[in-house]
Design a protein around this motif. Structure first.
Motif, PDB file in Angstrom:
ATOM      1  N   LEU A   1       0.817  -1.213   0.000  1.00  0.00           N
ATOM      2  CA  LEU A   1       0.000   0.000   0.000  1.00  0.00           C
ATOM      3  C   LEU A   1       0.850   1.262   0.000  1.00  0.00           C
ATOM      4  CD1 LEU A   1      -2.788  -1.182   2.467  1.00  0.00           C
ATOM      5  CD2 LEU A   1      -2.946  -0.981  -0.031  1.00  0.00           C
ATOM      6  N   THR A   2       1.996   1.215   0.664  1.00  0.00           N
ATOM      7  CA  THR A   2       2.904   2.362   0.637  1.00  0.00           C
ATOM      8  C   THR A   2       3.403   2.611  -0.779  1.00  0.00           C
ATOM      9  OG1 THR A   2       3.609   2.001   2.932  1.00  0.00           O
ATOM     10  CG2 THR A   2       5.077   3.285   1.528  1.00  0.00           C
ATOM     11  N   THR A   3       3.765   1.541  -1.471  1.00  0.00           N
ATOM     12  CA  THR A   3       4.244   1.671  -2.847  1.00  0.00           C
ATOM     13  C   THR A   3       3.157   2.223  -3.764  1.00  0.00           C
ATOM     14  OG1 THR A   3       5.799  -0.162  -2.560  1.00  0.00           O
ATOM     15  CG2 THR A   3       5.190   0.405  -4.812  1.00  0.00           C
ATOM     16  N   LEU A   4       1.945   1.727  -3.638  1.00  0.00           N
ATOM     17  CA  LEU A   4       0.864   2.135  -4.527  1.00  0.00           C
ATOM     18  C   LEU A   4       0.347   3.538  -4.225  1.00  0.00           C
ATOM     19  CD1 LEU A   4      -1.243  -1.161  -4.686  1.00  0.00           C
ATOM     20  CD2 LEU A   4       0.356  -0.287  -6.398  1.00  0.00           C
ATOM     21  N   ALA A   5       0.258   3.879  -2.944  1.00  0.00           N
ATOM     22  CA  ALA A   5      -0.330   5.166  -2.550  1.00  0.00           C
ATOM     23  C   ALA A   5       0.694   6.290  -2.457  1.00  0.00           C
ATOM     24  CB  ALA A   5      -1.055   5.021  -1.207  1.00  0.00           C
ATOM     25  N   GLY A   6       1.977   5.930  -2.388  1.00  0.00           N
ATOM     26  CA  GLY A   6       3.005   6.953  -2.287  1.00  0.00           C
ATOM     27  C   GLY A   6       3.206   7.483  -0.885  1.00  0.00           C
ATOM     28  N   ARG A   7       2.519   6.915   0.080  1.00  0.00           N
ATOM     29  CA  ARG A   7       2.690   7.272   1.494  1.00  0.00           C
ATOM     30  C   ARG A   7       2.298   6.070   2.328  1.00  0.00           C
ATOM     31  NH1 ARG A   7      -2.155   7.465   3.750  1.00  0.00           N
ATOM     32  NH2 ARG A   7      -1.400   8.283   5.715  1.00  0.00           N
ATOM     33  N   PRO A   8       2.925   5.894   3.492  1.00  0.00           N
ATOM     34  CA  PRO A   8       2.573   4.729   4.316  1.00  0.00           C
ATOM     35  C   PRO A   8       1.233   4.926   5.024  1.00  0.00           C
ATOM     36  CG  PRO A   8       4.231   6.064   5.420  1.00  0.00           C
ATOM     37  CD  PRO A   8       4.051   6.667   4.062  1.00  0.00           C
ATOM     38  N   PRO A   9       0.406   3.910   5.044  1.00  0.00           N
ATOM     39  CA  PRO A   9      -0.792   3.981   5.885  1.00  0.00           C
ATOM     40  C   PRO A   9      -0.418   4.277   7.331  1.00  0.00           C
ATOM     41  CG  PRO A   9      -0.933   2.100   4.410  1.00  0.00           C
ATOM     42  CD  PRO A   9       0.465   2.640   4.292  1.00  0.00           C
ATOM     43  N   ARG A  10      -1.290   4.997   8.020  1.00  0.00           N
ATOM     44  CA  ARG A  10      -1.063   5.314   9.430  1.00  0.00           C
ATOM     45  C   ARG A  10      -1.939   4.485  10.351  1.00  0.00           C
ATOM     46  NH1 ARG A  10      -1.431  11.247  11.094  1.00  0.00           N
ATOM     47  NH2 ARG A  10      -3.631  10.893  10.606  1.00  0.00           N
ATOM     48  N   PHE A  11      -3.020   3.915   9.800  1.00  0.00           N
ATOM     49  CA  PHE A  11      -3.974   3.182  10.622  1.00  0.00           C
ATOM     50  C   PHE A  11      -4.198   1.783  10.050  1.00  0.00           C
ATOM     51  CE2 PHE A  11      -4.887   7.615  11.454  1.00  0.00           C
ATOM     52  CZ  PHE A  11      -5.050   7.628  12.834  1.00  0.00           C
ATOM     53  N   PHE A  12      -4.558   0.875  10.947  1.00  0.00           N
ATOM     54  CA  PHE A  12      -4.829  -0.513  10.574  1.00  0.00           C
ATOM     55  C   PHE A  12      -6.174  -0.918  11.154  1.00  0.00           C
ATOM     56  CE2 PHE A  12      -4.902  -5.059  11.463  1.00  0.00           C
ATOM     57  CZ  PHE A  12      -4.496  -5.596  10.242  1.00  0.00           C
ATOM     58  N   LYS A  13      -6.957  -1.628  10.345  1.00  0.00           N
ATOM     59  CA  LYS A  13      -8.201  -2.217  10.826  1.00  0.00           C
ATOM     60  C   LYS A  13      -8.154  -3.706  10.525  1.00  0.00           C
ATOM     61  CE  LYS A  13     -11.872   0.126  10.072  1.00  0.00           C
ATOM     62  NZ  LYS A  13     -12.939   0.765   9.287  1.00  0.00           N
ATOM     63  N   PRO A  14      -8.281  -4.565  11.529  1.00  0.00           N
ATOM     64  CA  PRO A  14      -8.227  -6.010  11.275  1.00  0.00           C
ATOM     65  C   PRO A  14      -9.479  -6.492  10.555  1.00  0.00           C
ATOM     66  CG  PRO A  14      -8.652  -5.574  13.594  1.00  0.00           C
ATOM     67  CD  PRO A  14      -8.417  -4.244  12.956  1.00  0.00           C
ATOM     68  N   PRO A  15      -9.389  -7.595   9.822  1.00  0.00           N
ATOM     69  CA  PRO A  15     -10.572  -8.164   9.174  1.00  0.00           C
ATOM     70  C   PRO A  15     -11.699  -8.383  10.177  1.00  0.00           C
ATOM     71  CG  PRO A  15      -8.600  -9.253   8.376  1.00  0.00           C
ATOM     72  CD  PRO A  15      -8.159  -8.367   9.505  1.00  0.00           C
ATOM     73  N   ALA A  16     -12.862  -7.816   9.865  1.00  0.00           N
ATOM     74  CA  ALA A  16     -14.049  -7.901  10.732  1.00  0.00           C
ATOM     75  C   ALA A  16     -13.819  -7.256  12.099  1.00  0.00           C
ATOM     76  CB  ALA A  16     -14.505  -9.349  10.910  1.00  0.00           C
ATOM     77  N   GLY A  17     -12.698  -6.579  12.270  1.00  0.00           N
ATOM     78  CA  GLY A  17     -12.391  -5.950  13.553  1.00  0.00           C
ATOM     79  C   GLY A  17     -11.879  -6.912  14.606  1.00  0.00           C
ATOM     80  N   LEU A  18     -11.635  -8.192  14.249  1.00  0.00           N
ATOM     81  CA  LEU A  18     -11.256  -9.221  15.219  1.00  0.00           C
ATOM     82  C   LEU A  18      -9.739  -9.330  15.307  1.00  0.00           C
ATOM     83  CD1 LEU A  18     -13.858 -11.960  14.237  1.00  0.00           C
ATOM     84  CD2 LEU A  18     -14.132 -10.000  15.760  1.00  0.00           C
ATOM     85  N   ARG A  19      -9.230  -9.548  16.522  1.00  0.00           N
ATOM     86  CA  ARG A  19      -7.783  -9.556  16.720  1.00  0.00           C
ATOM     87  C   ARG A  19      -7.439 -10.394  17.940  1.00  0.00           C
ATOM     88  NH1 ARG A  19     -10.212  -5.223  18.946  1.00  0.00           N
ATOM     89  NH2 ARG A  19      -9.338  -4.179  20.752  1.00  0.00           N
ATOM     90  N   ASN A  20      -6.156 -10.448  18.276  1.00  0.00           N
ATOM     91  CA  ASN A  20      -5.714 -11.097  19.503  1.00  0.00           C
ATOM     92  C   ASN A  20      -4.646 -10.222  20.161  1.00  0.00           C
ATOM     93  OD1 ASN A  20      -3.027 -11.813  18.565  1.00  0.00           O
ATOM     94  ND2 ASN A  20      -3.940 -13.486  17.395  1.00  0.00           N
ATOM     95  N   PRO A  21      -4.202 -10.567  21.376  1.00  0.00           N
ATOM     96  CA  PRO A  21      -3.263  -9.697  22.090  1.00  0.00           C
ATOM     97  C   PRO A  21      -1.919  -9.502  21.407  1.00  0.00           C
ATOM     98  CG  PRO A  21      -4.311 -11.237  23.613  1.00  0.00           C
ATOM     99  CD  PRO A  21      -4.665 -11.687  22.235  1.00  0.00           C
ATOM    100  N   LEU A  22      -1.588 -10.319  20.408  1.00  0.00           N
ATOM    101  CA  LEU A  22      -0.303 -10.189  19.724  1.00  0.00           C
ATOM    102  C   LEU A  22      -0.303  -9.079  18.673  1.00  0.00           C
ATOM    103  CD1 LEU A  22       0.432 -13.989  19.121  1.00  0.00           C
ATOM    104  CD2 LEU A  22       1.244 -12.545  21.006  1.00  0.00           C
ATOM    105  N   LEU A  23      -1.484  -8.581  18.304  1.00  0.00           N
ATOM    106  CA  LEU A  23      -1.540  -7.602  17.214  1.00  0.00           C
ATOM    107  C   LEU A  23      -0.943  -6.262  17.603  1.00  0.00           C
ATOM    108  CD1 LEU A  23      -2.425  -6.778  14.382  1.00  0.00           C
ATOM    109  CD2 LEU A  23      -4.688  -6.224  15.323  1.00  0.00           C
ATOM    110  N   ASP A  24      -1.205  -5.792  18.798  1.00  0.00           N
ATOM    111  CA  ASP A  24      -0.776  -4.438  19.169  1.00  0.00           C
ATOM    112  C   ASP A  24       0.737  -4.238  19.047  1.00  0.00           C
ATOM    113  OD1 ASP A  24      -1.828  -1.890  19.904  1.00  0.00           O
ATOM    114  OD2 ASP A  24      -0.966  -2.136  21.893  1.00  0.00           O
ATOM    115  N   PRO A  25       1.570  -5.154  19.559  1.00  0.00           N
ATOM    116  CA  PRO A  25       3.019  -4.951  19.355  1.00  0.00           C
ATOM    117  C   PRO A  25       3.437  -5.041  17.894  1.00  0.00           C
ATOM    118  CG  PRO A  25       2.585  -7.071  20.421  1.00  0.00           C
ATOM    119  CD  PRO A  25       1.305  -6.293  20.457  1.00  0.00           C
TER     120      PRO A  25
END
Length: 274
Positions: free
Chosen positions: A160-184
């Motif tokens: 996405l950085t290559t295509l958009a020319g800037r790095p994304p600043r935010f992340f949204k997990p699929p369906a909003g679901l995650r586990n405790p390992l995602l934050d680090p």
């Protein structure tokens, strides 16, 4: 790529680490107590797993669920579109936003973005932002280990950085679901977690009026709304629900004196305090 940021575990994660250490120490001192220690750890893991299934929870780490107070004071609404880009829907969404002078953030699946680089350029040229919604949008995302999470988030960030020319600043997990390992993992890529104030379920509901009601109910400045330009549900006559809802939504914003903005309007320092 965005600069990595320092990861600070949430109070719950810190407490879980203390619990694990205490359980191990207790069993070392009193081996017969292992069933109690195992039960405590099992309960802790069940709690962490349940919180990962609660998209708007901030107990596993900071989570942008509303725009900061400074944006709300300006009468701003955060508008996000997920699961694209889609060659049939995304151009129409962009045209509606341009007509209304509105801005939005597009949480793109990097694999789809790589197939449609022209749509990513169109998003950026329209004054919107491209954000990270994972590489493959795997249904197994919340169950992944840290290595797999790094690949899913990191490869998406690179593409996405290559295509958009800037790095994304935010992340949204699929369906909003995650586990405790995602934050680090997100911290390592300089990303912040973002979800929503409310969503209309326009990826599954075929009723535009119902989706509109959900999004507009108790709408207030600072709300962060989620729709879908990818994976869009269709009405009975085959029209994407989002294209039925979006014009009325933008009209409602204007009638209430609200301005739709992208997450470019959000200060990362403020977002970190959410």
């Amino acid at each position: 790529m965005a600069e990595p940021r320092r990861w600070s575990p949430s109070p719950l994660i810190r407490a879980s680490a203390v619990l694990h250490a205490a359980a191990l120490a207790g069993v070392a001192v009193q081996p017969a107590a292992w069933p109690w220690a195992l039960g405590a750890l099992a309960g802790n893991h069940a709690l962490l797993g349940a919180l990962g299934l609660w998209p708007r929870s901030a107990l596993l780490g900071a989570n942008l669920r509303r725009l900061p107070a400074r944006n709300a004071r300006l009468g701003q609404i955060g508008l996000c579109f997920d699961d694209g880009p889609d060659p049939q829907v995304t151009p129409a969404v962009l045209a509606l936003l341009a007509q209304a002078g509105a801005r939005a953030s597009f949480f793109c699946i990097a694999g789809r973005a790589a197939d449609h680089p022209g749509l990513v350029r169109a998003i950026v040229e329209g004054g919107h932002t491209v954000e990270n919604h994972s590489w493959h949008h795997s249904h197994r995302f919340a169950a992944m280990g840290i290595g797999a999470l790094r690949r899913e988030v990191g490869e998406a960030q690179r593409i996405l950085t290559t295509l958009a020319g800037r790095p994304p600043r935010f992340f949204k997990p699929p369906a909003g679901l995650r586990n405790p390992l995602l934050d680090p993992v997100l911290a390592g890529f300089g990303l912040r977690l973002a979800t929503w104030t409310r969503r209309g379920y326009d990826a599954v509901r075929r009723d535009p009026a119902g989706v509109e009601r959900r999004l507009l109910r108790d709408l207030a400045a600072g709300d962060l709304l989620m729709l879908h330009d990818g994976s869009a549900a269709r009405t009975a006559d085959g029209r994407p629900v989002v294209l039925e809802v979006l014009p009325r939504l933008l009209d409602a914003f204007a009638a209430r004196g609200l301005a739709a903005v992208s997450l470019a309007a959000v200060s990362l320092e403020v977002a970190a305090d959410d």
